[in-house]
Design an enzyme around this catalytic site. Structure first.
Site, short mmCIF file in Angstrom:
data_model
loop_
_atom_site.label_atom_id
_atom_site.label_comp_id
_atom_site.label_asym_id
_atom_site.label_seq_id
_atom_site.Cartn_x
_atom_site.Cartn_y
_atom_site.Cartn_z
N ASP A 153 5.48 -2.01 6.31
CA ASP A 153 4.88 -2.21 4.98
C ASP A 153 5.89 -3.61 4.55
O ASP A 153 6.58 -3.13 3.32
CB ASP A 153 4.85 -1.39 3.67
CG ASP A 153 4.16 0.06 4.22
OD1 ASP A 153 2.25 -0.08 3.61
OD2 ASP A 153 3.63 0.39 4.88
N ASP A 180 0.90 -3.06 8.22
CA ASP A 180 1.13 -3.74 6.78
C ASP A 180 2.44 -4.62 7.47
O ASP A 180 2.93 -4.31 6.86
CB ASP A 180 1.10 -2.87 6.23
CG ASP A 180 0.08 -2.65 4.81
OD1 ASP A 180 -1.24 -2.48 6.14
OD2 ASP A 180 -0.40 -1.77 4.31
N TYR A 183 1.20 -8.73 4.84
CA TYR A 183 -0.28 -9.34 3.90
C TYR A 183 -0.31 -10.27 3.10
O TYR A 183 -0.30 -10.95 2.08
CB TYR A 183 1.06 -8.39 2.92
CG TYR A 183 1.58 -7.10 2.48
CD1 TYR A 183 1.15 -6.32 1.47
CD2 TYR A 183 2.05 -6.35 3.30
CE1 TYR A 183 1.06 -4.85 1.37
CE2 TYR A 183 2.58 -4.99 3.45
CZ TYR A 183 1.53 -4.17 2.15
OH TYR A 183 1.96 -2.73 2.07
N ASN A 213 -3.73 -1.43 7.33
CA ASN A 213 -4.62 -1.80 6.52
C ASN A 213 -5.51 -2.89 5.61
O ASN A 213 -5.75 -4.04 5.75
CB ASN A 213 -5.06 -0.82 5.00
CG ASN A 213 -3.94 -0.82 3.74
OD1 ASN A 213 -3.10 -0.39 4.30
ND2 ASN A 213 -4.71 -0.55 2.86
N HIS A 296 -0.28 4.52 10.79
CA HIS A 296 0.19 3.49 9.65
C HIS A 296 -0.10 5.05 8.55
O HIS A 296 0.45 5.10 7.50
CB HIS A 296 -1.37 2.64 8.94
CG HIS A 296 -1.35 1.77 7.89
ND1 HIS A 296 0.19 1.14 7.41
CD2 HIS A 296 -1.49 1.66 6.96
CE1 HIS A 296 0.37 0.77 6.18
NE2 HIS A 296 -0.26 0.75 5.78
N HIS A 306 -2.37 7.63 -1.67
CA HIS A 306 -2.79 7.70 -1.06
C HIS A 306 -3.09 9.07 -0.66
O HIS A 306 -2.90 9.48 0.77
CB HIS A 306 -1.85 7.01 -0.09
CG HIS A 306 -2.24 5.51 -0.43
ND1 HIS A 306 -3.29 4.20 -0.42
CD2 HIS A 306 -0.78 4.08 -0.24
CE1 HIS A 306 -2.98 3.22 -1.01
NE2 HIS A 306 -1.66 3.52 -0.20
N HIS A 333 2.19 2.97 4.91
CA HIS A 333 0.88 3.07 3.61
C HIS A 333 1.63 3.65 2.96
O HIS A 333 1.49 3.01 1.47
CB HIS A 333 -0.28 3.91 4.28
CG HIS A 333 -1.32 4.11 3.39
ND1 HIS A 333 -1.83 2.81 3.91
CD2 HIS A 333 -1.73 4.59 3.84
CE1 HIS A 333 -2.87 2.42 3.41
NE2 HIS A 333 -3.59 3.99 3.12
#
Length: 442
Positions: A153, A180, A183, A213, A296, A306, A333
């Site tokens: 991320d 991720d 972004y 995602n 992830h 989450h 995540h």
């Protein structure tokens, strides 16, 4: 015991008690630094340049490396010249190109070229497309020890830069990123700026990534998902027998690493599930005593963010990883850090995997700072701070994991643990006959 000695021992005990109380109080009262703004880049200066940009490398099979870069000049050759001395290129490799359109955006020409065979644990100098600056890379070792840097991320904020700076200070061999990346969130020029941001590190050490995602970027009826990610960050899926860039595996220095796709089909009738079974059956624990998995969405997560999103994938695939004796599972995540005991099916299990959530690279959405109480029995350490992890496989039986919190731009080692491999503990041998049936069952 003389009175003086007894008094000294009493004072020492009191001092240690006060010190312990101070350390606990300090940890409980730790004040996390505030979020930082998204970084901004001057795209005009880069878009007018015809030189190779966004250079990054990845492993592409035994003793091979894939070099990827972008040019604005369509006629620029997809060649990489390389050698072991600066400015002296004894070899050249020809690659392939791709590009894509996304609404009103058109990418530059994206080049991928595989170089090798390369000698392990060696420095190589290389140049992309016959022009531009010379880059330098180091190949991973062929045997222990080997060190992985881990951060998920990432995004493109001030904290991302701090994380990258700290990783740059780490003497690591391979970077693993559990989803991720940029972004970009549909703004395709953010993929370009991310490539420039990570180039200093990603052009020097292989980056092995999997999707999150924020890589999907699908538009119903117009765009399939992961088009930008697949075009820019090609991983060794073909080399590992996978049909999709969203999941693959690689081996390096006694480690077999499985990169799974949280956003590719994973049910028992899916291609990914079938590929995972086949890949696990190929693992030779004598050659690669360590088995890692990375994806992830975490399966073990006591953060309120989450919650239970990974349950279906866990239900399908955790038995396979357990049967194969996976040692460590890394996920992102959740924008925080958490480490578990060895765990399986929701309970501590000496033959289960250590699960680590490390989705705290520096994203713009901020930290997930709310955890569930009481603390689950399997959870050992959890904290909502930005940072990165370092995993050093010292030998076939022992690995050292440490998590480094970004604290006002200083890397602070906040969590660390020695991990013993399941091979050395006897778990893999004990389970092999009975649980192999799970892997080969139709």
């Amino acid at each position: 015991m003389p009175k003086a000695a007894a008094a000294a021992n009493l004072m020492l005990c009191l001092f240690l008690l006060v010190l312990t109380f101070f350390e606990i109080s300090t940890a409980d009262n730790y004040v996390r630094p505030p979020p930082r703004q998204t970084l901004h880049f001057d795209f005009r200066s880069k878009s007018s340049s015809k030189l190779p940009q966004q250079v990054h490398i990845s492993l592409a099979g035994n003793n091979y490396m894939r070099v990827s870069w972008v040019t604005t000049d369509k006629s620029s050759p997809s060649t990489v010249e390389y050698g072991k001395s600066p400015g002296e290129y004894s070899s050249i490799a020809e690659g392939e190109t791709t590009s894509y359109k996304y609404l009103f955006y058109k990418s530059g020409t994206i080049h991928h070229s595989v170089i090798g065979p390369l000698e392990p644990n060696s420095i190589y100098y290389y140049r992309c497309g016959g022009q531009g600056p010379e880059f330098q890379l180091k190949t991973p070792p062929s045997k222990f020890p080997i060190t992985f840097a881990v951060a998920g991320d990432m995004g493109q904020t001030g904290w991302t830069k701090s994380t990258l700076d700290h990783i740059g200070q780490c003497n690591y061999d391979v970077h693993m990123l559990p989803g991720d990346l940029s972004y970009a969130n549909y703004l395709q020029h953010r993929w370009d700026s991310f490539g420039e941001l990570v180039q200093p590190l990603a052009s020097a050490r292989p980056w092995m990534v999997t999707e999150g995602n924020h890589e999907e970027e699908s538009i119903p009826l117009l765009k399939d998902g992961f088009e930008s990610y697949n075009a820019r960050w090609k991983m060794p899926f073909e080399e590992s027998g996978s049909s999709s860039n969203l999941y693959y595996s690689f081996e390096v220095a006694g480690v077999h690493a499985i990169m799974l796709g949280s956003y590719a089909d994973y049910e028992e009738d899916s291609d990914q599930y079938s590929w995972l079974k086949a890949d696990l059956l190929k693992v030779d624990r004598k050659r690669t005593p360590w088995l890692l998995a990375l994806f992830h969405v975490p399966w073990y997560n006591s953060n309120t963010a989450h919650q239970r999103e990974g349950d279906r994938m866990m239900s399908a695939m955790e038995p396979l990883l357990y049967a194969a004796g996976a040692d460590i599972v890394l996920a992102g995540h959740v924008h925080a850090y958490e480490r578990s005991k060895r765990v399986y099916q929701g309970k501590s299990d000496p033959c289960g995997a250590v699960h680590i959530t490390i989705g705290d690279g520096g994203n713009q959405e901020g930290l997930a700072n709310k955890y569930k109480d009481p603390v689950p029995e399997w959870s050992v350490f959890r904290e909502a701070s930005f940072g990165h992890g370092e995993l050093k496989m010292v030998n076939s039986s022992h690995a050292f994991w440490s998590w480094h919190r970004n604290d006002d731009d200083e890397p602070v080692r906040s969590d660390q643990v020695w991990i013993t491999s399941l091979v050395s503990s006897g778990c893999v041998d004990m389970k092999n006959y009975e649980l192999k049936e799970k892997l080969v069952a139709p």
